[in-house]
Design a protein around this motif. Structure first.
Motif, PDB file in Angstrom:
ATOM      1  N   CYS A  67       0.855  -1.184   0.000  1.00 59.57           N
ATOM      2  CA  CYS A  67       0.000   0.000   0.000  1.00 59.57           C
ATOM      3  C   CYS A  67       0.889   1.231   0.000  1.00 59.57           C
ATOM      4  N   GLU A  68       0.474   2.243  -0.730  1.00 57.58           N
ATOM      5  CA  GLU A  68       1.220   3.497  -0.762  1.00 57.58           C
ATOM      6  C   GLU A  68       0.443   4.508   0.070  1.00 57.58           C
ATOM      7  N   VAL A  69       0.899   4.727   1.299  1.00 53.22           N
ATOM      8  CA  VAL A  69       0.168   5.567   2.246  1.00 53.22           C
ATOM      9  C   VAL A  69       0.848   6.928   2.340  1.00 53.22           C
ATOM     10  N   PRO A  70       0.074   8.017   2.257  1.00 55.95           N
ATOM     11  CA  PRO A  70       0.713   9.339   2.372  1.00 55.95           C
ATOM     12  C   PRO A  70       1.292   9.542   3.772  1.00 55.95           C
ATOM     13  N   GLU A  71       2.457  10.177   3.836  1.00 56.76           N
ATOM     14  CA  GLU A  71       3.090  10.414   5.133  1.00 56.76           C
ATOM     15  C   GLU A  71       2.413  11.570   5.846  1.00 56.76           C
ATOM     16  N   ALA A  72       2.287  11.444   7.154  1.00 58.90           N
ATOM     17  CA  ALA A  72       1.713  12.551   7.920  1.00 58.90           C
ATOM     18  C   ALA A  72       2.771  13.641   8.052  1.00 58.90           C
ATOM     19  N   GLU A  73       2.341  14.884   8.155  1.00 59.04           N
ATOM     20  CA  GLU A  73       3.300  15.969   8.316  1.00 59.04           C
ATOM     21  C   GLU A  73       3.866  15.930   9.737  1.00 59.04           C
ATOM     22  N   ARG A  74       5.193  16.076   9.839  1.00 56.87           N
ATOM     23  CA  ARG A  74       5.835  15.959  11.141  1.00 56.87           C
ATOM     24  C   ARG A  74       5.598  17.218  11.966  1.00 56.87           C
ATOM     25  N   TYR A  75       5.160  17.038  13.194  1.00 58.58           N
ATOM     26  CA  TYR A  75       4.884  18.216  14.028  1.00 58.58           C
ATOM     27  C   TYR A  75       6.111  18.605  14.846  1.00 58.58           C
ATOM     28  N   GLU A  76       6.067  19.806  15.429  1.00 55.87           N
ATOM     29  CA  GLU A  76       7.137  20.285  16.306  1.00 55.87           C
ATOM     30  C   GLU A  76       6.848  19.742  17.708  1.00 55.87           C
ATOM     31  N   PRO A  77       7.700  18.853  18.232  1.00 58.06           N
ATOM     32  CA  PRO A  77       7.376  18.216  19.517  1.00 58.06           C
ATOM     33  C   PRO A  77       7.533  19.174  20.683  1.00 58.06           C
ATOM     34  N   GLU A  78       6.672  18.988  21.690  1.00 54.25           N
ATOM     35  CA  GLU A  78       6.765  19.810  22.899  1.00 54.25           C
ATOM     36  C   GLU A  78       7.768  19.222  23.879  1.00 54.25           C
ATOM     37  N   ARG A  79       7.946  17.907  23.797  1.00 54.58           N
ATOM     38  CA  ARG A  79       8.909  17.230  24.670  1.00 54.58           C
ATOM     39  C   ARG A  79       9.316  15.922  23.991  1.00 54.58           C
ATOM     40  N   PHE A  80      10.222  15.195  24.638  1.00 49.95           N
ATOM     41  CA  PHE A  80      10.640  13.915  24.057  1.00 49.95           C
ATOM     42  C   PHE A  80      10.407  12.758  25.020  1.00 49.95           C
ATOM     43  N   ILE A  81       9.999  11.650  24.471  1.00 43.34           N
ATOM     44  CA  ILE A  81       9.895  10.417  25.246  1.00 43.34           C
ATOM     45  C   ILE A  81      11.151   9.602  24.954  1.00 43.34           C
ATOM     46  N   GLY A  82      11.909   9.282  26.008  1.00 51.50           N
ATOM     47  CA  GLY A  82      13.108   8.472  25.825  1.00 51.50           C
ATOM     48  C   GLY A  82      12.761   6.999  25.962  1.00 51.50           C
TER      49      GLY A  82
ATOM     50  N   THR B   4      10.040   3.493  28.984  1.00 50.56           N
ATOM     51  CA  THR B   4      10.038   4.879  28.518  1.00 50.56           C
ATOM     52  C   THR B   4      10.163   5.837  29.698  1.00 50.56           C
ATOM     53  N   SER B   5      10.579   7.049  29.386  1.00 48.10           N
ATOM     54  CA  SER B   5      10.773   8.072  30.416  1.00 48.10           C
ATOM     55  C   SER B   5       9.440   8.504  31.004  1.00 48.10           C
ATOM     56  N   THR B   6       8.334   8.081  30.373  1.00 48.40           N
ATOM     57  CA  THR B   6       7.016   8.457  30.891  1.00 48.40           C
ATOM     58  C   THR B   6       6.399   7.330  31.717  1.00 48.40           C
ATOM     59  N   GLY B   7       7.170   6.259  31.923  1.00 45.73           N
ATOM     60  CA  GLY B   7       6.709   5.242  32.865  1.00 45.73           C
ATOM     61  C   GLY B   7       6.151   3.966  32.249  1.00 45.73           C
ATOM     62  N   TYR B   8       6.120   3.890  30.918  1.00 41.90           N
ATOM     63  CA  TYR B   8       5.638   2.650  30.288  1.00 41.90           C
ATOM     64  C   TYR B   8       6.755   1.625  30.282  1.00 41.90           C
ATOM     65  N   LYS B   9       6.384   0.397  30.624  1.00 37.23           N
ATOM     66  CA  LYS B   9       7.380  -0.661  30.678  1.00 37.23           C
ATOM     67  C   LYS B   9       6.842  -1.885  29.963  1.00 37.23           C
ATOM     68  N   ALA B  10       7.545  -2.346  28.956  1.00 38.44           N
ATOM     69  CA  ALA B  10       7.121  -3.548  28.248  1.00 38.44           C
ATOM     70  C   ALA B  10       7.972  -4.705  28.722  1.00 38.44           C
TER      71      ALA B  10
END
Ligand SMILES: [Zn+2]
Length: 385
Positions: free
Chosen positions: A176-191, A202-208
């Motif tokens: 499938c050829e899917v159009p790319e979403a426009e990249r937004y300016e992030p307010e913060r980063f998730i490590g 993740t730095s926001t507390g999610y653990k897999a």
């Protein structure tokens, strides 16, 4: 961007037989074409067609199927050549390379066969396909996929799909050829910290926890041990089959983890910071049993899935240098290899902060991600005269 959607076919007994005979026939034909190509010193596509097309037609393949078989063989040699050139098969004269170049490329009886729109049509609402087989056109073959995948198929499917049989199950793999979403300016980063006990934190507390991945690793080891004992063909086949299904399960888990992380980033207008994978292999210095269980492919796959899903959602992703992410204190910035008390506990020698080691690392990665993004943004702004 290209997106691949896989659907499982659910043919009735008669349809399954027709599909199976078809894959057998086209792959047998592909093996014959491959031998011809090999004997002729890998001629160009049009020459290969000249040598093989009439024979394929007389074997009962339709015009389209014959063309696809020839092109599939030619593409396989092109890929092999590219891989050889890139050094993926080792240096000239290496065992693997000699082995790969010494005989024609072989196709398994269930190997993928490309289908274009003339040989395959989709009835999305009915959830069926109609497909060319050596026994004529087979209609109303039911397929199964998620509602999201169905929507992608319906709106963006383009070009050829591959029919393939794996462990007794037929799949169609559609592009499938899917159009790319426009990249937004992030307010913060998730490590995102990738590790052994927890696959991703993740730095926001999610653990897999990645139970599936660790089980997969354990079974891989078991498998290897058993393979070394049993040498019969059927035992090998059985073990390989199990290994493939484990690997699929692990991939499925990685998909879920990647989706969770990307969805959270999108919801909170955040970017995602990942460790540079080359660094991970150097950083994750492990005790021996764990070193054996470390499958860097699982990390690479998870990173790939995150990048791919982020791209579709317009979520910015940056890669950071993983140096010191596990030794540095995310609160005061103090770096000391003694800060990491154990696999799981981080205790800062400077400020006394106690944190989970993965959590501490993921917060360092987030901070580094922000720095990488800011540096990139500054370099994107033209200098004022
Ligand atoms: Zn500290």
């Amino acid at each position: 961007m290209k997106v691949v959607v896989q659907v499982k076919l659910m043919p009735d007994a008669g349809q399954a037989l027709a599909l199976e005979r078809t894959l057998h026939a086209v792959n047998e034909a592909a093996n014959w074409v491959s031998a011809v190509a090999f004997d002729h010193g890998l001629p160009h596509l049009y020459e290969l067609r000249k040598h093989t097309y009439a024979e394929l037609k007389s074997r009962g393949l339709g015009a389209q199927a014959a063309q696809h078989v020839i092109k599939k063989v030619r593409d396989a040699y092109t890929t092999l050549k590219a891989n050889t050139r890139a050094g993926n098969l080792g240096k000239p004269g290496s065992h693997r390379r000699v082995k790969a170049e010494a005989k024609p490329i072989a196709f398994r009886p269930g190997a993928a066969q490309p289908y274009d729109d003339r040989c395959l049509s989709w009835q999305y609402d009915a959830g069926t396909v109609s497909v060319w087989t050596v026994e004529g056109r087979v209609k109303n073959v039911r397929f199964a996929c998620s509602s999201g995948a169905l929507k992608t198929l319906q709106e963006h499917r383009q070009g050829e799909s591959d029919l393939v049989r794996r462990d007794g199950v037929f799949y169609l793999i559609a592009t499938c050829e899917v159009p790319e979403a426009e990249r937004y300016e992030p307010e913060r980063f998730i490590g995102v910290d990738l590790g052994i006990a927890a696959i991703a934190t993740t730095s926001t507390g999610y653990k897999a926890a990645g139970r599936g991945l660790n089980r997969h690793r354990r079974r891989q080891l078991e498998l290897r041990r058993k393979l070394q004992k049993k040498r019969t063909k059927s035992a090998k086949r059985l073990l390989k089959k199990r290994s493939r299904s484990e690997k699929r399960h692990a991939a499925n888990q990685n998909h879920i983890i990647a989706k969770t992380i990307v969805t959270e980033a999108e919801r909170t207008s955040s970017g995602i910071a990942l460790e540079n994978l080359k660094g991970i292999r150097q950083r994750v210095r492990l005790r021996k049993p764990q070193r054996v269980t470390l499958h860097s492919w699982a990390f690479a796959q998870l990173a790939d899935f995150i990048v791919y899903k982020a791209k579709r959602a317009g979520v910015p992703v940056v890669f950071v240098d993983p140096a010191y992410t596990s030794q540095q204190c995310c609160e005061c910035g103090h770096v000391d290899d003694k800060n990491r008390v154990s696999q799981s506990v981080f205790l800062c020698r400077n400020c006394g902060v106690v944190a989970h080691a993965d959590r501490n690392a993921s917060r360092n990665i987030a901070r580094k991600g922000e720095a990488v993004w800011t540096a990139g943004r500054e370099s994107r702004v033209p200098a004022t005269p």
